[in-house]
Design a protein around this motif. Structure first.
Motif, short mmCIF file in Angstrom:
data_model
loop_
_atom_site.label_atom_id
_atom_site.label_comp_id
_atom_site.label_asym_id
_atom_site.label_seq_id
_atom_site.Cartn_x
_atom_site.Cartn_y
_atom_site.Cartn_z
N ALA A 204 0.83 -1.22 0.00
CA ALA A 204 0.00 0.00 0.00
C ALA A 204 0.85 1.26 0.00
N HIS A 205 2.01 1.17 0.63
CA HIS A 205 2.89 2.35 0.73
C HIS A 205 4.07 2.28 -0.24
N GLN A 206 4.15 1.20 -1.01
CA GLN A 206 5.26 0.98 -1.94
C GLN A 206 6.61 0.99 -1.22
N VAL A 207 6.65 0.27 -0.10
CA VAL A 207 7.87 0.12 0.69
C VAL A 207 8.06 -1.37 0.96
N THR A 208 9.09 -1.73 1.72
CA THR A 208 9.34 -3.12 2.06
C THR A 208 8.71 -3.46 3.41
N PRO A 209 8.46 -4.75 3.68
CA PRO A 209 7.98 -5.14 5.01
C PRO A 209 8.91 -4.68 6.13
N ALA A 210 10.22 -4.72 5.90
CA ALA A 210 11.16 -4.26 6.93
C ALA A 210 10.94 -2.78 7.22
N GLN A 211 10.69 -1.99 6.20
CA GLN A 211 10.44 -0.57 6.42
C GLN A 211 9.14 -0.35 7.19
N VAL A 212 8.15 -1.20 6.95
CA VAL A 212 6.91 -1.11 7.72
C VAL A 212 7.18 -1.35 9.20
N VAL A 213 8.01 -2.35 9.50
CA VAL A 213 8.34 -2.66 10.89
C VAL A 213 9.04 -1.47 11.57
N LEU A 214 9.99 -0.87 10.86
CA LEU A 214 10.71 0.27 11.45
C LEU A 214 9.78 1.46 11.63
N ARG A 215 8.91 1.69 10.64
CA ARG A 215 7.96 2.81 10.76
C ARG A 215 6.99 2.58 11.90
N TRP A 216 6.62 1.32 12.12
CA TRP A 216 5.74 0.96 13.25
C TRP A 216 6.37 1.40 14.57
N HIS A 217 7.67 1.17 14.73
CA HIS A 217 8.36 1.65 15.93
C HIS A 217 8.27 3.16 16.06
N LEU A 218 8.59 3.86 14.98
CA LEU A 218 8.62 5.32 15.04
C LEU A 218 7.23 5.89 15.33
N ASP A 219 6.21 5.31 14.70
CA ASP A 219 4.86 5.83 14.90
C ASP A 219 4.35 5.58 16.31
N HIS A 220 4.90 4.57 16.97
CA HIS A 220 4.56 4.33 18.37
C HIS A 220 5.41 5.18 19.33
N GLY A 221 6.47 5.80 18.81
CA GLY A 221 7.36 6.58 19.66
C GLY A 221 8.44 5.76 20.32
N TYR A 222 8.68 4.54 19.81
CA TYR A 222 9.77 3.71 20.32
C TYR A 222 11.06 4.05 19.58
N VAL A 223 12.18 3.94 20.29
CA VAL A 223 13.49 4.02 19.62
C VAL A 223 13.77 2.65 18.99
N VAL A 224 14.38 2.64 17.82
CA VAL A 224 14.69 1.38 17.16
C VAL A 224 16.08 1.47 16.54
N ILE A 225 16.87 0.39 16.68
CA ILE A 225 18.27 0.43 16.24
C ILE A 225 18.59 -0.80 15.38
N PRO A 226 18.05 -0.87 14.17
CA PRO A 226 18.35 -2.01 13.30
C PRO A 226 19.83 -2.08 12.98
N LYS A 227 20.37 -3.29 12.94
CA LYS A 227 21.78 -3.51 12.64
C LYS A 227 21.93 -4.01 11.21
N SER A 228 22.90 -3.48 10.50
CA SER A 228 23.29 -4.01 9.21
C SER A 228 24.69 -3.54 8.88
N VAL A 229 25.41 -4.34 8.09
CA VAL A 229 26.71 -3.91 7.56
C VAL A 229 26.63 -3.76 6.04
N THR A 230 25.44 -3.92 5.49
CA THR A 230 25.23 -3.83 4.04
C THR A 230 24.77 -2.42 3.67
N PRO A 231 25.55 -1.69 2.87
CA PRO A 231 25.18 -0.30 2.57
C PRO A 231 23.76 -0.12 2.06
N ALA A 232 23.31 -0.98 1.15
CA ALA A 232 21.96 -0.83 0.60
C ALA A 232 20.91 -1.02 1.69
#
Length: 258
Positions: A204-232
């Protein structure tokens, strides 16, 4: 770009709700991931003594050219360093190349107990100006209360495993009631990113499921710190400011809790 990442107030200054986690990031991978994140626009980096990468994080902070005052830096005291709080903090500051941490956490309850005597030392070191805000990680609400009652100071943050599958509105409410900011780690690792609810909202938002999860944190007011070493992936995780979830979508993601 950084201005579009929401923030939350802490006693020592605002924290961006989205940061880069560095657990299991080692050596040059840690250096490159932090440098990439800072170049993309991240202004919040989370590390810990136990991750053994503070030197690489510090090297990236120095190489980035981003002003120290513009980056929120968190580290953590391992439970086996209880009794050596000052020594541990000073080592973190040296490795990170900073004079002050923005946030310092007790990484786990030492020996599984709240340990207010350790919390007292964090308060003292904060009052000396070595840290701007202090908190805990992997503490239960009951253990947070022990610190508040016995030391007279409530942790500013509780960093805990958090994802849609972990969502517990009672825990979130109890922490909020106490003025404790909920910070979630392993948000994507702990999520079924193939779940149809996430797929439908993502489409619906033309994003990825992972982005939905991160946005869910932000919209709730939670801090979120996803880890990755992959630039993309680091860039993808940061690109969550162009959309927001509706109240109905938030409720659908809340419903994924086990």
């Amino acid at each position: 770009m950084t201005a579009t990442i929401p923030t939350a107030p802490l006693p020592g200054g605002d924290v961006p709700l989205l940061g880069l986690g560095t657990w299991q990031s080692e050596g040059d991978d840690a250096y490159r991931s932090v440098l990439t994140a800072l170049e993309i626009g991240y202004r919040h980096v989370d590390t810990a003594t136990g991750y053994r990468n503070e030197g690489q994080v510090g090297r990236a902070l120095a190489s980035s050219g981003v002003a120290r005052t513009d980056v929120f830096v968190t580290s953590k005291l391992p439970p086996d360093r209880a009794g050596r709080e000052r020594e541990t903090l000073e080592a973190s500051l040296e490795l990170l190349g900073v004079e002050q941490l923005d946030l310092w956490l007790i990484h786990w309850p030492p020996d599984g107990v709240a340990s207010p005597w350790v919390w007292e030392r964090l308060v003292e070191l904060r009052d000396e100006g070595l840290v701007r805000s202090i908190g805990v990680s992997n503490y239960s609400v009951e253990q947070v209360d022990v610190l508040s009652e016995q030391v007279g100071e409530t942790p500013a943050v509780d960093q805990i495993p958090w994802s849609p599958a972990d969502h517990d509105s009672a825990v979130a409410h109890q922490l909020a009631q106490r003025g404790v900011l909920l910070e979630g780690y392993s948000p994507l690792r702990r999520t079924d990113l193939d779940h149809p609810v996430l797929a439908t909202i993502a489409a619906a938002h033309q994003v990825t499921p992972a982005q939905v999860v991160l946005r869910w944190h932000l919209d709730h007011g939670y801090v979120v710190i996803p880890k990755s070493v992959t630039p993309a992936r680091i860039a993808e995780n940061f690109a969550v400011t162009a959309f927001a979830l509706t109240a109905d979508e938030l409720a659908q993601v809340d419903g994924l809790a086990g």
